[in-house]
Design an enzyme around this catalytic site. Sequence first.
Site, PDB file in Angstrom:
ATOM      1  N   HIS A 183       0.804  -1.219   0.000  1.00 38.04           N
ATOM      2  CA  HIS A 183       0.000   0.000   0.000  1.00 38.04           C
ATOM      3  C   HIS A 183       0.839   1.271   0.000  1.00 38.04           C
ATOM      4  O   HIS A 183       0.415   2.288  -0.512  1.00 38.04           O
ATOM      5  CB  HIS A 183      -1.043  -0.048   1.118  1.00 38.04           C
ATOM      6  CG  HIS A 183      -2.122  -1.007   0.770  1.00 38.04           C
ATOM      7  ND1 HIS A 183      -2.105  -2.320   1.186  1.00 38.04           N
ATOM      8  CD2 HIS A 183      -3.193  -0.893  -0.054  1.00 38.04           C
ATOM      9  CE1 HIS A 183      -3.136  -2.946   0.661  1.00 38.04           C
ATOM     10  NE2 HIS A 183      -3.810  -2.099  -0.085  1.00 38.04           N
ATOM     11  N   ARG A 290     -10.797   3.741  -3.025  1.00 39.40           N
ATOM     12  CA  ARG A 290     -10.507   2.859  -1.880  1.00 39.40           C
ATOM     13  C   ARG A 290     -11.092   3.504  -0.623  1.00 39.40           C
ATOM     14  O   ARG A 290     -10.418   4.275   0.048  1.00 39.40           O
ATOM     15  CB  ARG A 290      -8.998   2.685  -1.716  1.00 39.40           C
ATOM     16  CG  ARG A 290      -8.337   1.795  -2.754  1.00 39.40           C
ATOM     17  CD  ARG A 290      -6.875   1.546  -2.398  1.00 39.40           C
ATOM     18  NE  ARG A 290      -6.325   0.417  -3.117  1.00 39.40           N
ATOM     19  CZ  ARG A 290      -5.698   0.504  -4.287  1.00 39.40           C
ATOM     20  NH1 ARG A 290      -5.542   1.669  -4.865  1.00 39.40           N
ATOM     21  NH2 ARG A 290      -5.215  -0.582  -4.866  1.00 39.40           N
ATOM     22  N   ARG A 325     -15.504   1.409  -3.766  1.00 34.82           N
ATOM     23  CA  ARG A 325     -15.374   0.058  -3.225  1.00 34.82           C
ATOM     24  C   ARG A 325     -15.730   0.108  -1.750  1.00 34.82           C
ATOM     25  O   ARG A 325     -15.225   0.954  -1.008  1.00 34.82           O
ATOM     26  CB  ARG A 325     -13.930  -0.454  -3.399  1.00 34.82           C
ATOM     27  CG  ARG A 325     -13.745  -1.844  -2.818  1.00 34.82           C
ATOM     28  CD  ARG A 325     -12.384  -2.405  -3.136  1.00 34.82           C
ATOM     29  NE  ARG A 325     -11.334  -1.739  -2.384  1.00 34.82           N
ATOM     30  CZ  ARG A 325     -10.044  -2.028  -2.525  1.00 34.82           C
ATOM     31  NH1 ARG A 325      -9.661  -2.925  -3.395  1.00 34.82           N
ATOM     32  NH2 ARG A 325      -9.139  -1.399  -1.815  1.00 34.82           N
ATOM     33  N   GLU A 424     -10.743 -10.850  -7.529  1.00 31.74           N
ATOM     34  CA  GLU A 424      -9.403 -10.906  -6.935  1.00 31.74           C
ATOM     35  C   GLU A 424      -9.174 -12.181  -6.138  1.00 31.74           C
ATOM     36  O   GLU A 424      -8.158 -12.329  -5.472  1.00 31.74           O
ATOM     37  CB  GLU A 424      -9.152  -9.666  -6.064  1.00 31.74           C
ATOM     38  CG  GLU A 424     -10.203  -9.402  -5.011  1.00 31.74           C
ATOM     39  CD  GLU A 424      -9.965  -8.117  -4.220  1.00 31.74           C
ATOM     40  OE1 GLU A 424      -8.858  -7.573  -4.243  1.00 31.74           O
ATOM     41  OE2 GLU A 424     -10.918  -7.670  -3.552  1.00 31.74           O
ATOM     42  N   ASN A 447      -3.612  -7.259  -7.857  1.00 35.22           N
ATOM     43  CA  ASN A 447      -2.694  -7.278  -6.709  1.00 35.22           C
ATOM     44  C   ASN A 447      -2.981  -8.484  -5.819  1.00 35.22           C
ATOM     45  O   ASN A 447      -2.081  -9.243  -5.452  1.00 35.22           O
ATOM     46  CB  ASN A 447      -2.833  -6.008  -5.867  1.00 35.22           C
ATOM     47  CG  ASN A 447      -2.712  -4.752  -6.696  1.00 35.22           C
ATOM     48  OD1 ASN A 447      -2.230  -4.805  -7.825  1.00 35.22           O
ATOM     49  ND2 ASN A 447      -3.135  -3.637  -6.159  1.00 35.22           N
ATOM     50  N   ASP A 448      -4.259  -8.646  -5.480  1.00 33.99           N
ATOM     51  CA  ASP A 448      -4.620  -9.797  -4.656  1.00 33.99           C
ATOM     52  C   ASP A 448      -4.745 -11.054  -5.502  1.00 33.99           C
ATOM     53  O   ASP A 448      -4.341 -12.133  -5.076  1.00 33.99           O
ATOM     54  CB  ASP A 448      -5.934  -9.526  -3.911  1.00 33.99           C
ATOM     55  CG  ASP A 448      -5.688  -8.744  -2.631  1.00 33.99           C
ATOM     56  OD1 ASP A 448      -4.713  -9.066  -1.928  1.00 33.99           O
ATOM     57  OD2 ASP A 448      -6.438  -7.814  -2.337  1.00 33.99           O
ATOM     58  N   ARG A 458       1.978 -10.713  -1.505  1.00 37.59           N
ATOM     59  CA  ARG A 458       2.289  -9.540  -2.340  1.00 37.59           C
ATOM     60  C   ARG A 458       3.304  -8.592  -1.715  1.00 37.59           C
ATOM     61  O   ARG A 458       3.891  -7.756  -2.415  1.00 37.59           O
ATOM     62  CB  ARG A 458       1.001  -8.788  -2.690  1.00 37.59           C
ATOM     63  CG  ARG A 458       0.296  -8.151  -1.515  1.00 37.59           C
ATOM     64  CD  ARG A 458      -1.116  -7.750  -1.883  1.00 37.59           C
ATOM     65  NE  ARG A 458      -1.257  -6.316  -2.106  1.00 37.59           N
ATOM     66  CZ  ARG A 458      -2.428  -5.708  -2.303  1.00 37.59           C
ATOM     67  NH1 ARG A 458      -3.551  -6.404  -2.343  1.00 37.59           N
ATOM     68  NH2 ARG A 458      -2.497  -4.415  -2.480  1.00 37.59           N
ATOM     69  N   CYS A 495      -8.367  -2.789 -11.856  1.00 37.78           N
ATOM     70  CA  CYS A 495      -7.882  -1.714 -10.994  1.00 37.78           C
ATOM     71  C   CYS A 495      -6.647  -2.132 -10.201  1.00 37.78           C
ATOM     72  O   CYS A 495      -6.157  -1.384  -9.377  1.00 37.78           O
ATOM     73  CB  CYS A 495      -8.985  -1.227 -10.059  1.00 37.78           C
ATOM     74  SG  CYS A 495      -9.637  -2.528  -9.006  1.00 37.78           S
TER      75      CYS A 495
HETATM   76  C1  PEP Z   1      -6.183  -5.482  -5.915  1.00 36.12           C
HETATM   77  O1  PEP Z   1      -6.172  -6.378  -5.071  1.00 36.12           O
HETATM   78  O2  PEP Z   1      -5.709  -5.601  -7.060  1.00 36.12           O
HETATM   79  C2  PEP Z   1      -6.748  -4.170  -5.570  1.00 36.12           C
HETATM   80  C3  PEP Z   1      -6.897  -3.221  -6.474  1.00 36.12           C
HETATM   81  O3  PEP Z   1      -7.089  -3.946  -4.272  1.00 36.12           O
HETATM   82  P1  PEP Z   1      -6.059  -3.583  -3.075  1.00 36.12           P
HETATM   83  O4  PEP Z   1      -4.713  -3.338  -3.714  1.00 36.12           O
HETATM   84  O5  PEP Z   1      -6.617  -2.390  -2.406  1.00 36.12           O
HETATM   85  O6  PEP Z   1      -6.102  -4.829  -2.266  1.00 36.12           O
HETATM   86 MG    MG Z   2      -7.419  -6.253  -3.259  1.00 39.49          MG
END
Ligand code: PEP
Ligand code: MG
Length: 537
Positions: A183, A290, A325, A424, A447-448, A458, A495
């Site tokens: 993050h 977010r 979200r 995700e 990402n997830d 990650r 995203c």
């Molecule tokens: C993701 O998981 O790709 C995502 C956009 O959400 P976050 O990075 O906030 O978990």
């Molecule tokens: Mg995520």
Amino acid sequence: MEKIYVEKTASRGIAISKIYKYEEMDLKPVQDKIGEQDKEEHIGKFLNARECVRKELEELAATNEIFSAHLEMVMDFTLEDSVKSKINNNSDNAESAVDEAISEVASVFEMMDDEYMKERASDIYDVGKRLMAQLKGVPLPDIGNIKEEVIILAKDLFPSDTVKINTDYVKGIVTEEGGVTSHVSIIAKNMGIPALVGVKGIFNKLNTGDIACMDAGKGIIVISPEEDVLNEYKQKQQEFENEKLRLEKLRDHSVVTKEGKKISLCVNVGNAEDIEKALPVKMDGVGLFRSELLYMENTHFPTEEEQFEVYKRAAMLCPSELTIRTLDIGGDKELPYFEFEKEDNPFLGWRAIRISLDMKEMFKEQLRAILRASAFGNVRIMFPMIISIEELKEAKAVVEECKQELRKEGISFCEDIETGMMMETPASVILAEEFAKEADFFSIGTNDLTQYLLAVDRGNKKIADKYSYFHPAVLNAIKHIINAGHKENIKIGMCGEMAGDINATKILLEYGLDEFSMSAGSIDYIREELLKLTGVI
Ligand code: PEP
Ligand code: MG
């Protein structure tokens, strides 16, 4: 002079500045008892420290309302009486008297039934930290207090630290921990701050005040640069600015494929200010708001009214669709005022939609606020971390319940607001065809999705080389999601960080992705790439 090469970039850009080392301090009190003759002196020490903290908080409260409560607490008579009595009656020194008095006051709040009052305990501890730092004569590290241009160097930065960053002063970020999709990286990109993460061993190499240059795009940090290197970086900074100007000229072009399909370029944001800042890049909308940042910046669960104000402002600012979200907390995202039970696997634990569905009243406050904001713009609701159709249906049922309430109360909202979901989790991929019948849109959270499909954390630097959204399993999953969604005629966005990676643009366009949503800082680059790939330039 020393040059360090870093493998991965978190956020592009050139920075030349002084280092500000951000470290948690040891503020434990000295325990010695004092004699009768020293008591007046120690009471004086406390009163002096309190006066300094009062001034400090007054300044902070002028720009951030959160600190008004702190201000009241530090001047509270109960605290003053308690400290004085510990010095006078127990012969405690000023430090241990303050430490104990703060713990006592905080525990009174911690024991209260009312959630709001319980949350005040963390403010009291914060006041205690400030008093203790004054008594010890050490400056308290607080990113929000930085008032000169610096590159922040930290072991790690948590979302609650990064939300305090002021881009006028923070010119770069370097951390020992974290990966490119952590993050910190995402927030740095949103804010357009050059950042390098996971730089092992850097923390002990530098001190506050040292000069450093960084080329975050190339992954280079130079410690104590010599004159010629400094000039080279000033030149690079100029070139970076020139490139930005060239890209800015493409901002009026829309991306349309040879078949005539418009590709949307959207931004990921954490608050309404991010939207305002992103407006110059001419995005088509917000693909990911977010909402958890609103919860993390606060001292309590934000109320419906507080959230409504933020979402309404966001909806009014947003040029087109605003995808909010619902709360995605848990995993590595904590709240300063809410105690999460320790979990062995937080990323597989109580997070995101699981929390919302368990804490239904809190979920409803958020949904009501989003629905009310939908009367002021083109708002969509998106649920995170969905793994089953039942879960999606349950979340949608809560939306219906809120709609029903609002109708009864005569409060306006958009009746056909779209509800979609993040793709995700592996389960969402496997069940994509069924989900596409139930959701109005998908947004792929690479990402997830990458971490769950590959079983690769990650944020773990040690296995960062295994974390890749170019892994064939991830690519196949993305292709599958897009095909499944298109069969049901729903739009598919992305995203996750992959959407802003220029090396992935071609393949995602070929797969048929409809919407690319990324940090505002990446839009210009992706737009240029898409315009080239679609033959417009
Ligand atoms: C993701 O998981 O790709 C995502 C956009 O959400 P976050 O990075 O906030 O978990
Ligand atoms: Mg995520």
